[in-house]
Design a protein around this motif. Structure first.
Motif, PDB file in Angstrom:
ATOM      1  N   LEU A 182      27.486  22.344  17.946  1.00  0.00           N
ATOM      2  CA  LEU A 182      26.451  22.549  16.935  1.00  0.00           C
ATOM      3  C   LEU A 182      26.820  21.772  15.666  1.00  0.00           C
ATOM      4  CD1 LEU A 182      25.867  26.423  17.193  1.00  0.00           C
ATOM      5  CD2 LEU A 182      24.351  24.607  18.020  1.00  0.00           C
ATOM      6  N   PRO A 183      25.861  21.051  15.079  1.00  0.00           N
ATOM      7  CA  PRO A 183      26.167  20.331  13.827  1.00  0.00           C
ATOM      8  C   PRO A 183      26.697  21.258  12.741  1.00  0.00           C
ATOM      9  CG  PRO A 183      24.043  19.643  14.717  1.00  0.00           C
ATOM     10  CD  PRO A 183      24.488  20.812  15.539  1.00  0.00           C
ATOM     11  N   THR A 184      26.232  22.492  12.738  1.00  0.00           N
ATOM     12  CA  THR A 184      26.692  23.445  11.727  1.00  0.00           C
ATOM     13  C   THR A 184      28.150  23.846  11.953  1.00  0.00           C
ATOM     14  OG1 THR A 184      25.518  25.078  13.092  1.00  0.00           O
ATOM     15  CG2 THR A 184      24.488  24.424  11.019  1.00  0.00           C
ATOM     16  N   ILE A 185      28.601  23.834  13.199  1.00  0.00           N
ATOM     17  CA  ILE A 185      30.030  24.082  13.469  1.00  0.00           C
ATOM     18  C   ILE A 185      30.849  22.900  12.973  1.00  0.00           C
ATOM     19  CG2 ILE A 185      31.758  24.210  15.311  1.00  0.00           C
ATOM     20  CD1 ILE A 185      29.974  26.091  16.816  1.00  0.00           C
ATOM     21  N   ARG A 186      30.419  21.691  13.302  1.00  0.00           N
ATOM     22  CA  ARG A 186      31.160  20.497  12.877  1.00  0.00           C
ATOM     23  C   ARG A 186      31.248  20.409  11.356  1.00  0.00           C
ATOM     24  NH1 ARG A 186      27.702  17.799  16.554  1.00  0.00           N
ATOM     25  NH2 ARG A 186      26.860  16.546  14.845  1.00  0.00           N
ATOM     26  N   LEU A 196      41.753  26.362  15.158  1.00  0.00           N
ATOM     27  CA  LEU A 196      41.930  25.003  15.668  1.00  0.00           C
ATOM     28  C   LEU A 196      41.029  24.818  16.878  1.00  0.00           C
ATOM     29  CD1 LEU A 196      45.830  24.970  15.489  1.00  0.00           C
ATOM     30  CD2 LEU A 196      44.255  23.970  13.811  1.00  0.00           C
ATOM     31  N   LEU A 197      40.020  23.967  16.749  1.00  0.00           N
ATOM     32  CA  LEU A 197      39.076  23.715  17.833  1.00  0.00           C
ATOM     33  C   LEU A 197      39.422  22.385  18.501  1.00  0.00           C
ATOM     34  CD1 LEU A 197      37.381  25.200  15.350  1.00  0.00           C
ATOM     35  CD2 LEU A 197      35.484  24.888  16.931  1.00  0.00           C
ATOM     36  N   VAL A 198      39.738  22.428  19.780  1.00  0.00           N
ATOM     37  CA  VAL A 198      39.991  21.221  20.567  1.00  0.00           C
ATOM     38  C   VAL A 198      38.675  20.807  21.213  1.00  0.00           C
ATOM     39  CG1 VAL A 198      41.214  20.275  22.552  1.00  0.00           C
ATOM     40  CG2 VAL A 198      42.388  21.858  21.009  1.00  0.00           C
ATOM     41  N   ALA A 199      38.247  19.563  20.972  1.00  0.00           N
ATOM     42  CA  ALA A 199      36.948  19.118  21.494  1.00  0.00           C
ATOM     43  C   ALA A 199      37.065  17.716  22.066  1.00  0.00           C
ATOM     44  CB  ALA A 199      35.886  19.158  20.398  1.00  0.00           C
ATOM     45  N   HIS A 200      36.623  17.554  23.313  1.00  0.00           N
ATOM     46  CA  HIS A 200      36.624  16.247  23.951  1.00  0.00           C
ATOM     47  C   HIS A 200      35.384  15.445  23.554  1.00  0.00           C
ATOM     48  CE1 HIS A 200      39.762  18.180  26.150  1.00  0.00           C
ATOM     49  NE2 HIS A 200      38.935  18.938  26.845  1.00  0.00           N
ATOM     50  N   GLN A 201      34.259  16.143  23.365  1.00  0.00           N
ATOM     51  CA  GLN A 201      33.002  15.498  22.976  1.00  0.00           C
ATOM     52  C   GLN A 201      32.382  16.294  21.824  1.00  0.00           C
ATOM     53  OE1 GLN A 201      31.069  15.506  26.924  1.00  0.00           O
ATOM     54  NE2 GLN A 201      31.364  13.292  26.983  1.00  0.00           N
ATOM     55  N   PRO A 202      32.855  16.085  20.620  1.00  0.00           N
ATOM     56  CA  PRO A 202      32.398  16.885  19.487  1.00  0.00           C
ATOM     57  C   PRO A 202      30.905  16.759  19.203  1.00  0.00           C
ATOM     58  CG  PRO A 202      33.702  15.006  18.751  1.00  0.00           C
ATOM     59  CD  PRO A 202      33.876  15.101  20.234  1.00  0.00           C
ATOM     60  N   SER A 203      30.292  15.663  19.655  1.00  0.00           N
ATOM     61  CA  SER A 203      28.852  15.501  19.428  1.00  0.00           C
ATOM     62  C   SER A 203      28.043  16.584  20.132  1.00  0.00           C
ATOM     63  CB  SER A 203      28.385  14.124  19.915  1.00  0.00           C
ATOM     64  OG  SER A 203      28.650  13.966  21.299  1.00  0.00           O
TER      65      SER A 203
END
Length: 367
Positions: free
Chosen positions: A181-185, A171-178
Motif C-alpha cells: 500500500l502506498p500509505t504503508i510505504r 522492520l519490513l522486508v519487501a522483495h517488491q515494495p511497489s
C-alpha cells in the motif's frame, strides 16, 4: 493431528541454508548500514523501516543484524553485535521477549505453510507491543516478507504505523515494495539493497562452507546469496552444467539428453525445493546470460565449464542478444501459463528447451 513446533518449516528460511538470524556479520550494503546507524546515533531512529531489493540479496540478514544491534545496546558502528551477549543468544533462540517475527504461519489442516500473512498475525503483533512494554528498551518486530500480507493484514499494519507505540522498531522486508500500500510505504524510511558484487558473494559463500563452488554460484545467482544457497541445495550447478553441455550439441541438439534433462523437472517439491521451479530458473538464467554475452561479451566468471565459449558462439553480437532477450520474455510467459493450468512439468520444460534450440542464432552459430 497437530504438527510439532520443531517440525514446522520457517517461512523465511531458504531450504537447506542457515537462517538469516544466524549470520555473524553483514557483508556489503555499506550505504544502508551507514544510514541506519547514523539515524540511530543522531536520535532519528524512525519507528518503521522498509528493507527492499531483489530476493536473496541479504535484506533479512540485515534486518536480523539490526534487531540484534538495537536490542543489545547499539554499541558498534557497523551493526555488529557481541555473539556471546545475552540478547544475541536469546535472539538466536527466538526467546528474546522484546523481539517478534511475523511471517507466513503454518496451516495444520492443510499440512503446509499458509500462502499469506493473515490479519491474525498482525493482531499478534499488537499484543506483542502491549505485553512487552514492561520490559523497557526498544521492542523490535521483523515482518518477512511484507509482500506476503493479504489486504486485511496490510490494513491492520497501517493502523500500527499511523499510531506507533513508543520505542518500537518495525522492520519490513519487501522483495517488491511497489506491491505494498502506498500509505504503508509513505510511513516507512527506506533502505534499498542492491545485488552483491562477486567478491562479497564469494566471501559470504565461503563463510558458509561453499569454498569450492563460490565463484560459479556467485556468477549464476546474480548477486543473490539466497538464490546461491538454493542452487547449492538443489545441485543447481550440476544441472546447469548439464544444460550448457546440452546446448553445446547444437546445431544438432541431442534430443535424448534434452528429454533426460527435462524429466527431472517432474520430481516432487520437498524440503530442498521445487525441481520444476529449478529447471525454469536455470533456463531463464541461461538465456539471460546469452543475451548479456551478445552485448558485453562472454562472461568473465563462468558458471559452468565451456560456458564462455558456448555463449560466444550462440550470441556473438547485439542482434543475437536482442533475440535471446525476446526469447527470455517468451519463456517466462510460457512458464507462468504452464503453472496456471498444471501442464506436465517435464513436457513443458522439454518443449521450452526445443523451442530455444530452434532459435535462429543457434542455427546460425555452427562454428
Amino acid at each position: 493431528m497437530k504438527t510439532a513446533p520443531e517440525d514446522i518449516p520457517e517461512a523465511d528460511r531458504v531450504p537447506g541454508a542457515p537462517h538469516p538470524r544466524e549470520a555473524r556479520r553483514v557483508l556489503g550494503h555499506d550505504a544502508a548500514r551507514r544510514d541506519f546507524v547514523s539515524a540511530a546515533r543522531g536520535g532519528r531512529l524512525h519507528h518503521a523501516w522498509l528493507l527492499c531489493g531483489p530476493r536473496g540479496v541479504g535484506k533479512a540478514t540485515l534486518a536480523w543484524a539490526i534487531a540484534k544491534w538495537v536490542l543489545s545496546g547499539m554499541a558498534s558502528d557497523d551493526l555488529t553485535s557481541d555473539p556471546e551477549s545475552p540478547e544475541t543468544r536469546r535472539v538466536l533462540a527466538l526467546s528474546e521477549p522484546r523481539l517478534t517475527v511475523i511471517r507466513r504461519p503454518w496451516d495444520d489442516k492443510a499440512g503446509r505453510l499458509s500462502a499469506q500473512i493473515t490479519v491474525d498475525e498482525i493482531r499478534r503483533l499488537l499484543s506483542f507491543f502491549h505485553m512487552s512494554a514492561a520490559e523497557g528498551g526498544h521492542r523490535v518486530a521483523i515482518i518477512d516478507a511484507a509482500d506476503d500480507m493479504n489486504t486485511a493484514a496490510a490494513n491492520a499494519l497501517l493502523k500500527v504505523l499511523e499510531e506507533p507505540p513508543a520505542r518500537t522498531l518495525i522492520l519490513l522486508v519487501a522483495h517488491q515494495p511497489s506491491g505494498l500500500l502506498p500509505t504503508i510505504r509513505s510511513r516507512c524510511r527506506t533502505l534499498r539493497l542492491s545485488p552483491l558484487a562477486a567478491p562479497q558473494m564469494g566471501a559470504i559463500l565461503s563463510d558458509m562452507g561453499l569454498h569450492e563452488d563460490a565463484q560459479a554460484l556467485a556468477a549464476l545467482s546474480d548477486g543473490s546469496v539466497g538464490e546461491a544457497l538454493r542452487l547449492a541445495g538443489q545441485d543447481g550447478l550440476d544441472r546447469y552444467q548439464a544444460l550448457v553441455d546440452l546446448f553445446a550439441t547444437l546445431p544438432r541438439l541431442d534430443r535424448l539428453a534434452a528429454a533426460e534433462w527435462s524429466s527431472a523437472a517432474a520430481g516432487r517439491a520437498g524440503a530442498e525445493g521445487d525441481p520444476f521451479d529449478l529447471a525454469i530458473t536455470l533456463l531463464d538464467r541461461f538465456v539471460a546470460r546469452l543475451a548479456r554475452a551478445g552485448l558485453m561479451g562472454a562472461p568473465l566468471d563462468q558458471a559452468a565449464r565451456g560456458e564462455a565459449a558456448l555463449m560466444a558462439r550462440l550470441s556473438p553480437d547485439d542482434l543475437a542478444a536482442r533475440h535471446w532477450a525476446e526469447a527470455q520474455a517468451s519463456l517466462s510467459a510460457r512458464a507462468r501459463a504452464g503453472r496456471a493450468v498444471n501442464i506436465d512439468p517435464a513436457a513443458l520444460v522439454l518443449d521450452m528447451v526445443l523451442q530455444l534450440a530452434q532459435s535462429p542464432p543457434a542455427r546460425a552459430a555452427t562454428a
